[in-house]
Motif scaffolding. Structure first.
Motif: not given
Length: 279
Positions: A172-175, A193-194, A225-230
């Motif tokens: 829900p936060d976009g991660a 990383k996961t 926490t991973l974001w799309p840019e990661d």
């Protein structure tokens, strides 16, 4: 395809389990878990049976069987099937009785064993989905509940229509939460990383196993926490899940990824673990 179903105390090649009047049918309250028989070995079968029971309790059921009872039935069923094949082991709990709430006293176990070869690690493509994993306050995310899967199906359908094999779902936060049908991993500078477990997706049994196998092999694993840019700056991307175990992702949208050494090692370690697992 070789297949067996256990229900109502007996094995058969096919049977109807629920009807229109059953709570499980019209209220979507079923749970399941999936294990594997790979070359006759049963990696983490006990853990899958335990999680199936936990999921049933979470959904308001009262399973009348224990982990070892389910394990015994799985062995009994596999003994009737050709050992040369790989199988998917589906463990289901449901309640025929109940109205708005399931009647715990009617909790029923069923098993479905069917031939399913372990996929080759030929690589898959994925795209980011507009559909998201829900927070625990909005869905039973702490259970492997069947009612969670229609959103997965929508994500997979959209991805397929765009020419991709899988979808990446955010929380829900976009991660990043996970792939639609497996846990997600990336590798950057040799570090695996996961996404850290945050209640929006299940802490997969194969995920947990691969974390331990990689760490024992000297590879650093970080749950974060991973974001799309990661992901888009990663060196490798791969998945862990019961159906394919460890599979590498060769493309996310237009970004290609190599089949790198960590993903290769993760699959190799898992298959070694599986080969040494009890039958």
């Amino acid at each position: 395809m070789h297949s067996l179903i256990w229900s109502d105390g007996q094995w058969s090649s096919g049977t109807k389990l629920i009807g229109a009047a059953d709570h499980a049918f019209w209220m979507g309250s079923t749970v399941f878990d999936g294990a594997r028989a790979i070359h006759g070995q049963l990696p983490d079968l006990h853990a899958h049976c335990e999680r199936a029971i936990h999921s049933a309790v979470t959904m308001g059921m009262q399973p009348g069987v224990g982990r070892d009872d389910i394990v015994r039935l799985v062995h009994e069923g596999l003994a009737q099937l050709p050992v040369a094949h790989d199988y998917y082991i589906k463990i289901l709990f449901y309640c025929p009785g109940g109205f708005l709430l399931p009647d715990p006293a009617t909790t029923t176990l069923a098993l479905h064993l069917f031939e399913a070869p372990l996929p080759a690690d030929s690589g898959f493509s994925a795209t980011f989905s507009d559909y998201r994993r829900p927070p625990p306050s909005m869905a039973p995310t702490d259970a492997k509940a069947s009612c969670l899967y229609p959103n997965t199906q929508r994500a997979m359908r959209d991805a397929a229509q765009q020419g991709f094999d899988n979808a990446i779902m955010l929380d829900p936060d976009g991660a990043i939460a996970e792939f639609a049908v497996a846990n997600l991993w990336l590798v950057r500078d040799g570090i695996a990383k996961t996404p850290v477990v945050n209640g929006t997706f299940l802490n997969g049994i194969t995920r947990q196993r691969v974390i331990r196998l990689l760490r024992d092999d000297g590879i650093q694993v970080v749950e974060t926490t991973l974001w799309p840019e990661d992901l888009l700056v990663a060196d490798e991307v791969f998945s862990t899940g019961n159906y394919g175990k460890v599979l590498h992702c060769h493309r996310v949208d237009a970004q290609p990824f190599a089949h790198g050494p960590v993903a290769r090692r993760a699959r190799e370690l898992y298959l070694q673990f599986s080969a040494a697992s009890p039958r």
